[in-house]
Design an enzyme around this catalytic site. Structure first.
Site, PDB file in Angstrom:
ATOM      1  N   LYS A 233      41.860  -8.063 -10.099  1.00  0.00           N
ATOM      2  CA  LYS A 233      43.101  -7.626 -10.747  1.00  0.00           C
ATOM      3  C   LYS A 233      44.318  -8.208 -10.030  1.00  0.00           C
ATOM      4  O   LYS A 233      45.257  -8.711 -10.653  1.00  0.00           O
ATOM      5  CB  LYS A 233      43.161  -6.084 -10.768  1.00  0.00           C
ATOM      6  CG  LYS A 233      42.115  -5.462 -11.701  1.00  0.00           C
ATOM      7  CD  LYS A 233      42.005  -3.942 -11.601  1.00  0.00           C
ATOM      8  CE  LYS A 233      40.851  -3.448 -12.472  1.00  0.00           C
ATOM      9  NZ  LYS A 233      40.696  -2.001 -12.548  1.00  0.00           N
TER      10      LYS A 233
ATOM     11  N   ASP B   9      46.544   2.347 -17.339  1.00  0.00           N
ATOM     12  CA  ASP B   9      45.146   2.553 -17.727  1.00  0.00           C
ATOM     13  C   ASP B   9      45.026   3.433 -18.966  1.00  0.00           C
ATOM     14  O   ASP B   9      43.947   3.524 -19.554  1.00  0.00           O
ATOM     15  CB  ASP B   9      44.387   3.261 -16.594  1.00  0.00           C
ATOM     16  CG  ASP B   9      43.634   2.287 -15.710  1.00  0.00           C
ATOM     17  OD1 ASP B   9      43.088   1.311 -16.249  1.00  0.00           O
ATOM     18  OD2 ASP B   9      43.590   2.522 -14.488  1.00  0.00           O
TER      19      ASP B   9
ATOM     20  N   GLN C 109      42.308   3.126  -9.036  1.00  0.00           N
ATOM     21  CA  GLN C 109      40.962   2.591  -9.288  1.00  0.00           C
ATOM     22  C   GLN C 109      39.941   3.721  -9.236  1.00  0.00           C
ATOM     23  O   GLN C 109      39.914   4.520  -8.294  1.00  0.00           O
ATOM     24  CB  GLN C 109      40.636   1.498  -8.261  1.00  0.00           C
ATOM     25  CG  GLN C 109      39.312   0.807  -8.485  1.00  0.00           C
ATOM     26  CD  GLN C 109      39.253   0.008  -9.793  1.00  0.00           C
ATOM     27  OE1 GLN C 109      40.274  -0.474 -10.292  1.00  0.00           O
ATOM     28  NE2 GLN C 109      38.069  -0.115 -10.371  1.00  0.00           N
TER      29      GLN C 109
HETATM   30  N1  GUN Z   1      36.877   1.691 -12.913  1.00  0.00           N
HETATM   31  C1  GUN Z   1      36.105   1.056 -13.837  1.00  0.00           C
HETATM   32  N2  GUN Z   1      36.858   0.628 -14.867  1.00  0.00           N
HETATM   33  C2  GUN Z   1      38.128   0.988 -14.592  1.00  0.00           C
HETATM   34  C3  GUN Z   1      39.354   0.823 -15.288  1.00  0.00           C
HETATM   35  O1  GUN Z   1      39.441   0.254 -16.390  1.00  0.00           O
HETATM   36  N3  GUN Z   1      40.450   1.328 -14.663  1.00  0.00           N
HETATM   37  C4  GUN Z   1      40.384   1.975 -13.470  1.00  0.00           C
HETATM   38  N4  GUN Z   1      41.506   2.454 -12.963  1.00  0.00           N
HETATM   39  N5  GUN Z   1      39.258   2.150 -12.808  1.00  0.00           N
HETATM   40  C5  GUN Z   1      38.123   1.651 -13.364  1.00  0.00           C
END
Ligand code: GUN
Length: 306
Positions: A52, A119, A96
């Site tokens: 990311k 998100d 996350q």
């Molecule tokens: N963990 C797995 N997929 C995601 C996601 O799309 N966003 C976040 N914040 N954590 C994750």
């Protein structure tokens, strides 16, 4: 020959569409900024977060990663989020997941300013999704919708089956498909006769996290199959069963000691589906692309507010 739904290509398209929008914000002194909160040490999460951050760098989005230990008290995490909420140059906040078990995830996700929630996990934004109101959509399902649309796969009037009911993928995916006028079924571990339900699917989304669990008898001939699974297999016998006709995958296993396997049997997918996402290179790249898109959209909205 089944159509391979190429996530890398769609990711590149989305990124190039974002470039002029980021340049326009930067010209106004409003370069988008993303803050990532990565709590504790989860090797998979660390890899995802690196991806990311790298994608932000590529596009000229400012990013910062905060890495408190797993032992941090929830109150201290809440204070970190309050500070990010208050900082004007932070347009997006990503916590996350999964958080360490001792952290109260609901309180943490609920503390993120909904305007900075890239998100779409804040209860306000979940409500917006349910109601069909504008708002950030969870990145993986939003990316899958882009992938389907950009490959011209029709959704309206078709039967969609989502296997997995997580808050991150399964539930929002089902709602997004419903809003596109699919007839949607959500399945889970307690669904009786799962293969029969899956065989009704024109569009099958597998998000269960079990390597190659969906075999040929789960697939309707001609279905579009979206495989969200990213399961690391480190048992050679299992790898050689899954990749029985893919020597290059087994060679890769022998080199690295493990291999990535989706939730769907890859051979069944190739032979029975009319279109499918490969693992890797299908859904994965789109999650990051949609995070970038949500961050830019948040920065644009916030730039209009002042
Ligand atoms: N963990 C797995 N997929 C995601 C996601 O799309 N966003 C976040 N914040 N954590 C994750």
């Amino acid at each position: 020959m089944a159509l391979v739904l190429d996530g890398n290509r769609v990711r590149d398209q989305i990124k190039s569409e974002l470039q002029p929008r980021i340049a326009a914000l930067a010209a106004k002194g409003r370069r988008p900024g993303l803050a990532v909160l990565l709590v504790g040490h989860n090797p998979a999460s660390e890899i995802y977060v690196r991806g990311k951050v790298k994608a932000c760098q590529d596009l000229g989005i400012r990013s910062e990663t905060l890495t408190p230990p797993a032992t941090i008290p929830t109150d201290e995490l809440l204070a970190m989020i309050a500070e990010l909420n208050a900082r004007p140059e932070v347009d997006g906040i990503l916590v996350q997941l999964p958080l360490p078990p001792e952290v109260d995830s609901r309180r943490i996700l609920g503390a993120v300013d909904p305007e900075k929630d890239v998100d779409g996990f804040h209860p306000c934004n979940v409500g917006r999704l349910v109601a069909g109101l504008p708002g950030p959509r969870p990145c993986t399902p939003a990316g899958i919708l882009e992938l389907l649309k950009r490959h011209g796969i029709p959704i309206a009037g078709r039967r969609a089956v989502v296997v997995g009911r997580s808050d991150i993928v399964g539930k929002p995916m089902a709602l997004l498909l419903l809003h596109q006028h699919a007839t949607v079924t959500i399945c889970h571990s307690k669904t009786p006769d799962l293969p029969a339900v899956c065989r009704e699917a024109d569009i099958l989304v597998a998000a269960i996290g079990r390597a190659a669990m969906l075999t040929a008898d789960y697939l309707k001939p001609g279905a579009t199959v979206i495989d969200v699974g990213m399961n690391r297999v480190d048992d050679r016998e299992e790898a050689s069963r899954v990749f029985r006709d893919m020597p290059e995958k087994l060679a890769s296993f022998d080199q690295r000691g493990s291999v990535l396997v989706g939730d769907v049997d890859p051979r069944a997918m190739r032979e029975i589906a009319s279109a499918y996402t490969p693992v890797p290179g299908g859904v994965g790249p789109l999650t990051i692309a949609m995070l970038l898109a949500n961050t830019v959209a948040s920065a644009e909205r916030r730039a209009l507010l002042c």
